[in-house]
Design a protein around this motif. Sequence first.
Motif: not given
Length: 611
Positions: A87-116
């Motif tokens: 179904t359209p809902e299942n197909l999109w959920s399947f796509f998002i599930a793959r995103i959550r499984k395969n896509l990993h994000m690494s962020m490098c932020f500096s704690p210096v200052g108030d920006a973070m």
Amino acid sequence: MMIVISGNYGMNDLRTDLQAMYTKAGVKDEGVMFLFTDGQITNEKFLVFINDLLASGDIADMYAADEKDAIRNAVRSGCKGAGITDTPENLWSFFIARIRKNLHMSMCFSPVGDAMGNRARKFPALVNCTIIDWFQPWPMDALYNVGSKFLEPVEQLGDSDSPVRSGIMDFLPFSFEAASKVAGKFMANERRFVYTTPKSFLELIKLYTTMVGKKVDALEDQKERLTNGLDKLKSTTTQVAGLEEELKIKAVVVAEKAQAADIFAAEVGKEKAKVQGESEKAAVEADKCSTIAREVGIQQVSCEADLAAAIPLVQQAEAALDVLDKKDFQELKALANPPGGVAPVCAAAMHLMAGIDETIEVDKKGGVKDDYWKGAQKMMANPEKFLVCLKAFKGHIDDGNVPQVNVEKARKIQISMGEDFTHAGMPKKSGAAAGLCVFIINIIMYHDVVTQVEPKRNALRQATETLTNANTKLAQVKALVAELEKSLASLMREFDKAMKEKNDLMADAEKCKNKLNMAQRLVGALSANGIIWEQTVQNAGEELIYIPGDTLMACSFASYVGVFTRQYRQECMAMLQEFLSKKGVPLGPKPDPLLVLQEFLSNVPLRSCVL
């Protein structure tokens, strides 16, 4: 993967990059690691997409409706394979599930200052949906090992066990710790933060390796160039002295060659004059020979013409003899009493041949003793021999053996007999006598012609002899001229060779003079600089000793100390200088970090420096 930020990078560009990652992770089912730093946040709206990505993986407004349909169709087979209704809902959920499984994000932020902190409050997924790794200060051993690793290929610091390299290795963690202590004191007293991070440590190493390599290489290059210049200057000075001596020697040789060439030229001039004189003589002799040859030719033609006119007379005389034979003369001599006129004819023959025919007796004066008939019979005693003598008589005339008196006596008899002394009046009396008449008449006429031509022949012989002598003399003169010309040619070759040697020596001396002049000008112009160069080379040798330490102080100043106020800068720099001195790292008499940095920046483009 990382996104590439440019000056006009915006939301649409970020959406496009994220769609590419989603396609790879959700459609192709491949693993993707998305590295994102706070330096890439050129627009705070970027964090809206990042917050949704971290929270659920489903980013609002990421795709248009038709793009979503395309994605559903792309994952339909995978969804069915997983046993999920497409179904359209299942197909999109399947796509998002793959995103959550395969896509990993690494962020490098500096704690210096108030920006973070501000970003964490606005976009809570940055904190709630991530695992935070807090990087604590590096221990001293880690700092030492990192510094050793990065400075290992730097040849300008000496061998691995050299005191300078060891002192610098120890200095790197010490400087980091000292800067941190001064930063703490600065915070406590001035209430201002100064952050000394591992990045600052790495930037210190990067700046130091760049500066020390370039400064040492530049100074060594300068020292080498100046040393080479000094060597060339000394070599040129030595060459100048050698050129001066060489020029003196060449000047003497050139003078000798010039004098010899002048003497040679005078000798050549004399020889040329001599050859010219002899050539003129040869020309005169040639003109004489030509004139004589023309005269001889004219005389020869005249003689030949006169003699040619006498040939018919000889032919008639010979023709008269040809009809006679010895029988005719036998009959004639047999006559006891010859007819009238026969005896005078024979007497005329006797007078002609007196002194030529041996059978004719002559007196002391060469005249005929007996010109009567008995003498004639005696002359014809041998008719055959007599006939031969008659035929050879022309040759005696040609040779000049017939005396003129003989001819005159015969002519006298001819004249006295008149018409009887002819071929017409004599045949009836005697055929032999008639033949003798014709012979005597023609031979006398031939003798007269030859006698008339003889002066011409004598003149021709004399002229021919003169021509021969003239030609001989001309040949001698020409031979002399040829010999003189040959000698002159040899002399000219030697003269040309001598002149060439002289000119070559003069050109070589001029070249040497010009070279000496340029060398003297060069030495004169650079002699003052030579002293400066020597001092510069000496100073460069001393500076090479101080470069590692002075450069390290300057890099530490740029990486750690520059942000402090003057009091804390001086305190920190004093600590660093004291440590290097204890470790035996040479420093200049008055190390000035700002001056070192200024010199470096004046020779290196700013974009290649990292401060």
